[in-house]
Design an enzyme around this catalytic site. Structure first.
Site, PDB file in Angstrom:
ATOM      1  N   ASP A  85       1.002  -1.229  -0.132  1.00 27.40           N
ATOM      2  CA  ASP A  85      -0.073  -0.123  -0.381  1.00 27.40           C
ATOM      3  C   ASP A  85       0.709   1.412   0.175  1.00 27.40           C
ATOM      4  O   ASP A  85       1.255   0.977   0.418  1.00 27.40           O
ATOM      5  CB  ASP A  85      -1.022   0.122   1.170  1.00 27.40           C
ATOM      6  N   ASP A 100     -14.424  -4.758  -2.303  1.00 24.49           N
ATOM      7  CA  ASP A 100     -14.121  -4.327  -0.970  1.00 24.49           C
ATOM      8  C   ASP A 100     -15.640  -4.862  -0.636  1.00 24.49           C
ATOM      9  O   ASP A 100     -16.334  -4.246  -0.475  1.00 24.49           O
ATOM     10  CB  ASP A 100     -13.504  -3.298  -0.758  1.00 24.49           C
TER      11      ASP A 100
END
Lengths: 222, 258
Positions: B12, B131
């Site tokens: 990330d 997600d």
């Protein structure tokens, strides 16, 4: 090798950055040229014929640029490495896109894995065949030099090569995938050597060092 | 001798640094992305996923440069996600050296985007990133998961399993499935969600969100039926190395690339 050149055929089928940078990594000064220019391709010492995407677009792009004949000429003349869709395009035909005639440089067909693929234990297999699979080397060849038999290479494809001869390597994915073909100065692989870590880089280095294709590397067929 | 289950470290990246937060809060710095990617490559990672969580335009220029640097040194597959909204974003990332791009919220705003992207670049490089969060059960008692955006804060009302089926039909070649309940918690993947989606689609599924130990990775494969398992913090902060994870999985009968 520092004076030699390798052309990466650019015909709009996918990202050639990885292939070019892998060649530069292993090339020891070799000139890497990403090009769609027929004269440049025919003038290079070696040619890489890559490709991702669908076969109908691939053949259409080759023909639109006059590169189908160039590939035929290269295949008759100098070391050439077909990768993924570039390998499939060398065969007679593909089942993809309702059936497409290919370049017919090597005998064999490209077939769909199907929607109901299972391994020998009955486990369902996903399509595309995506990831690292073992490649069994079925012949000795300069491009396999220094690469252990059954090394893993990175694959991503939904159609696979089924060839009657010139098989240089196989992978098992519900069916026997002809993962590598070798015929005189042409070598072709279904997997992506530029994405296959050390084994893949070694194969590319071997290709850049491959000068004299020798007929006796190949088993007697027929 | 079979296709290996993949272990995918995830970076990330915010403004050029690898970060990892717990449910996106309490972000910790985990280093330079090029160095981190090289380290995982040397450890034998099967693939690397790079998620750009940078919000600003200037930051995104940095991201392209970082992807270029990674691609010049790391010769395993590289997936780039985060901020992929238009065809030109995909082209930029593929030209920078990405092999696949992850499409997330842009597909929710415009489902045909995945179809256009797959038509243009091929399904093999289009990953649908989902997600999902567990919500109240269906009327018949079956579990239900919905797609959430904005780091898990905003519900969309879309059924996650149906969404996966639809996006694969639109041409996505792989599913990157993140449980927003699990992400950053180290409580393990949502195995029921992973299994439901893996059984529903023909393409590979990457389990993500919640890995805290190596048993979680094993369960993602054996119980969640994932084709690949993604993890971030357990690798970044040195709790486990990729070879340790592979050895552990291999000892439990999972085919891995050693």
């Amino acid at each position: 090798m520092s004076s030699s050149s390798v052309a990466v055929v650019d015909y709009g089928m996918g990202n050639l950055h990885s292939v070019a940078s892998a060649l530069e990594k292993v090339g020891d000064g070799v000139k890497v040229i990403v090009t769609d220019c027929p004269e440049t391709i025919l003038g290079a010492d070696r040619v890489i014929f890559p490709g991702v995407g669908a076969i109908r677009d691939c053949m259409a792009e080759l023909k639109a640029r006059g590169l189908d004949e160039v590939i035929q000429e290269v295949a008759a003349q100098k070391p050439m490495l077909g990768i993924c869709l570039g390998m499939q395009a060398l065969l007679e035909s593909s089942e993809e896109n309702d059936g497409v005639e290919c370049l017919d440089i090597l005998p064999g067909a490209v077939k769909f894995f199907g929607n109901d693929l299972h391994d020998s234990a009955g486990t369902r297999l996903k399509v595309p065949h995506m990831g690292w699979n073992n490649v069994a080397q079925t012949i000795e060849h300069p491009l396999w030099a220094g690469i252990a038999n059954d090394s893993r290479f990175y694959f991503v494809h939904s159609y696979y090569v089924d060839a009657p001869e010139f098989v240089a390597g196989t992978a098992d994915y519900g069916v026997q995938v002809h993962a590598a073909l070798a015929c005189e100065n042409v070598f072709a692989v279904q997997f992506h050597p530029e994405k296959s870590g050390e084994a893949g880089l070694r194969l590319l280095r071997n290709f850049l060092n491959w000068d004299r294709p020798v007929a006796s590397f190949f088993p007697v067929t027929g | 001798m079979a296709l290996a289950k993949r272990i995918i470290p995830c970076l990330d990246v915010d403004k050029g640094r690898v970060v990892k937060g717990v449910n996106f809060v309490g972000i910790r710095d985990a280093g330079d992305p090029v160095e981190v990617a090289k380290r995982y490559n040397e450890q034998g990672a099967d693939e690397i996923t790079f998620l750009d969580i940078t919000a600003t335009h200037e930051g995104r220029e940095t991201t392209v440069h970082t992807v270029e640097q990674i691609a010049a040194e790391v010769f395993i597959p590289l997936t780039v996600g985060g901020g992929i909204r238009e065809i030109k974003d995909i082209r930029t990332m593929l030209n920078a050296g990405a092999d696949k791009v992850g499409i997330n919220s842009a597909a929710i705003h415009r489902p045909d985007f995945v179809k256009e992207a797959a038509d243009r670049f091929g399904s093999q490089c289009i990953v649908i990133a989902i997600d999902a969060k567990r919500v109240a059960n269906e009327a018949d008692g079956r579990p239900r998961w919905e797609i959430f955006t904005h780091g898990g804060r905003k519900p969309t009302g879309i059924n996650a399993v149906e969404w996966a089926i639809k996006m694969v039909a639109n041409g996505a070649g792989e599913v990157l499935l993140t449980s927003m309940d699990g992400d950053g918690t180290k409580a393990g993947y949502d195995l029921a969600l992973t299994r439901a989606i893996s059984e529903a689609v023909p393409v590979p599924v990457i389990a993500s969100g919640g890995v805290g130990n190596l048993d979680h990775m094993v369960a993602g494969i054996t119980e969640g039926l994932a084709d690949a398992v993604l993890a971030a913090s357990i690798f970044h902060f040195g709790e486990y190395t990729v070879p340790e994870a592979k050895a552990y999985m291999a000892a439990r009968g999972i085919e891995v690339r050693l």
